[in-house]
Design an enzyme around this catalytic site. Structure first.
Site, PDB file in Angstrom:
ATOM      1  N   ASP A  11      37.504  32.969  44.680  1.00  0.00           N
ATOM      2  CA  ASP A  11      38.519  33.944  44.269  1.00  0.00           C
ATOM      3  C   ASP A  11      38.866  33.681  42.801  1.00  0.00           C
ATOM      4  OD1 ASP A  11      40.634  35.676  44.066  1.00  0.00           O
ATOM      5  OD2 ASP A  11      41.568  35.068  45.957  1.00  0.00           O
ATOM      6  N   ASP A 104      36.766  40.720  42.503  1.00  0.00           N
ATOM      7  CA  ASP A 104      37.031  39.334  42.108  1.00  0.00           C
ATOM      8  C   ASP A 104      36.975  38.331  43.256  1.00  0.00           C
ATOM      9  OD1 ASP A 104      39.300  40.281  43.335  1.00  0.00           O
ATOM     10  OD2 ASP A 104      40.655  39.126  42.079  1.00  0.00           O
ATOM     11  N   GLU A 105      36.379  38.699  44.379  1.00  0.00           N
ATOM     12  CA  GLU A 105      36.337  37.784  45.519  1.00  0.00           C
ATOM     13  C   GLU A 105      35.031  37.918  46.282  1.00  0.00           C
ATOM     14  OE1 GLU A 105      39.356  37.875  48.497  1.00  0.00           O
ATOM     15  OE2 GLU A 105      40.899  38.350  47.023  1.00  0.00           O
TER      16      GLU A 105
END
Length: 400
Positions: A11, A104-105
DNA sequence: TCTGGGGTCCTAGGACCC
DNA sequence: TCTGGGGTCCTAGGACCC
């Protein structure tokens, strides 16, 4: 040998804000908020901004109240998307089993990679230093036996850290925490459990699964029981970025668009025009994906924030803007006639559901006695023009 | 100047069919 | 001329995720 904790959740730390200020060292100690403009919410806040209590998901107005001198900027996806893609590619150099869940993960299953790259902790540090070196941003990694525990661990690892929660430590480390830390327990379920006197993960774990099912419903009860014992084994699904509309593939089940109007609106003509604009966008995406859908769904949010949705399933699937719009506008009118009257409208949305691949046989077969009104040809012309000249080149007459 | 936009999944009731 | 179960589809609402 298979490691006890083969699942990584990676993350990025304050991804939007970090990337957008990466090349501006003068901003590194300045509170920066991405998103949160007029009637918007905060998408990302850097750590200086978080010191003022600003969090993502917070109304922009509240963020401005907490820190009036924060620098606010809109997200630049032209900048963010390539960085995201490059990072996801870095993950794929370690394992093909990467599930991208947002810009973003991602979840990684590294069980097949340990022989080559070492234990999961070593892999995590390798990835972190590569991302730092190549993109100038930090990330946090949770490591566990399952995606739900890895997700929980990465949250605890923030910022810029790694946290491992092995199965034999799960009860000791997670049972004392609030149930809200569990991946899949949102605010509503958390409140519900609190009202039942179940505050910590351990409190819920002490309840028999049958009782949990009776209290919360069969599915949620069973799922929660697995979560609180760390035994949930929901599989990682490689791929998945399309779900978020970031261009890497398209979603499977539905496509939609919604918009919060700059001001609340009562005028139906304005609302219909907005609905047509959104419909054109959605239908074009459906066509580009080579799909058709049978169910059209319209959402309206009123000024008091009550939200209503109406849907209608067609006998034949469509990807034609005008066909979708014809249904959508009837749903909108019905909603405005019967909804909470007198209230102005804050948001309108349209969605095409029940998507499936367009087969040639589906083509444009005529219902007996029906004349082809020529809309599919019009759509194709519009799609071609947008493809060549960009979205602003083509406007439907009623949008002008 | 309160509360975005893109999705997924589950529940529950009624219609309809066997 | 009384009682019913099961399955599927459709619709509306709600919870969850980032």
């Amino acid at each position: 040998m298979t490691p006890a904790c083969p699942i990584l959740h990676v993350d990025m730390d304050a991804f939007y804000a970090s990337v957008m200020t990466r090349d501006r060292p003068e901003l590194h100690d300045v509170p920066v908020v991405v998103g949160g403009g007029h009637r918007g919410v905060v998408l990302s806040a850097n750590y200086p901004a978080r010191r003022f209590g600003i969090r993502s998901g917070m109304p922009g107005a509240e963020a401005a109240r907490l820190c009036p001198h924060a620098l606010t900027m809109p997200p630049d996806f032209g900048l963010l998307t390539p960085v995201s893609r490059a990072i996801m590619e870095t993950f794929r150099t370690v394992t093909p089993l990467v599930e991208v869940t947002s810009l973003d993960e991602a979840f990684l299953d590294v069980r097949g990679a340990v022989r080559l790259f070492g234990p999961p902790e070593t892999i995590a540090e390798r990835l972190r230093s590569r991302i730092r070196a190549e993109h100038g941003i930090t990330c946090s990694v949770g490591i566990a036996a399952s995606i739900s525990v890895a997700k929980l661990a990465s949250r605890q690892a923030k910022p810029d850290g790694v946290r491992v929660i092995p199965p034999d430590r799960f009860v000791a480390e997670v049972h004392p925490l609030d149930v809200g830390v569990l991946y899949g327990v949102g605010e509503a379920t958390r409140q519900r459990l609190h009202r039942l006197g179940l505050v910590t993960v351990g409190d819920v774990a002490a309840v028999e699964v049958d009782l949990l099912r009776r209290m919360l419903g069969n599915h949620l009860g069973g799922h929660l029981h697995a979560l609180v014992w760390g035994t949930d084994r929901t599989e990682l699904v490689p791929g998945g970025a399309g779900v978020f509309g970031f261009g890497e593939g398209e979603p499977e089940g539905s496509m939609g668009a919604q918009h919060t109007l700059a001001v609340d609106v009562r005028d139906r003509v304005t609302l219909r025009r907005e609905l047509l604009r959104l419909t054109a966008r959605v239908a074009a995406r459906v066509r580009t994906a080579g799909r058709t859908g049978r169910t059209v769904s319209v959402t309206v949010r009123f000024s008091d924030f009550t939200t209503v949705q109406r849907s209608r399933t067609l006998p034949v699937a469509t990807d034609v803007t005008q066909e979708v719009y014809a249904v959508a506008v009837r749903l909108l009118d019905g909603l405005l006639d019967r909804g909470p009257r007198r209230l102005a409208v804050r948001l309108v949305g349209v969605r095409v559901e029940g998507l499936r691949p367009l087969r040639p046989a589906d083509g444009r077969q005529m219902v007996l006695g029906e004349r082809d009104p020529g809309w599919p040809d019009a759509d194709r012309a519009v799609d071609r023009a947008i493809d060549r000249f960009g979205g602003s080149a083509v406007r439907r007459a009623s949008l002008l």
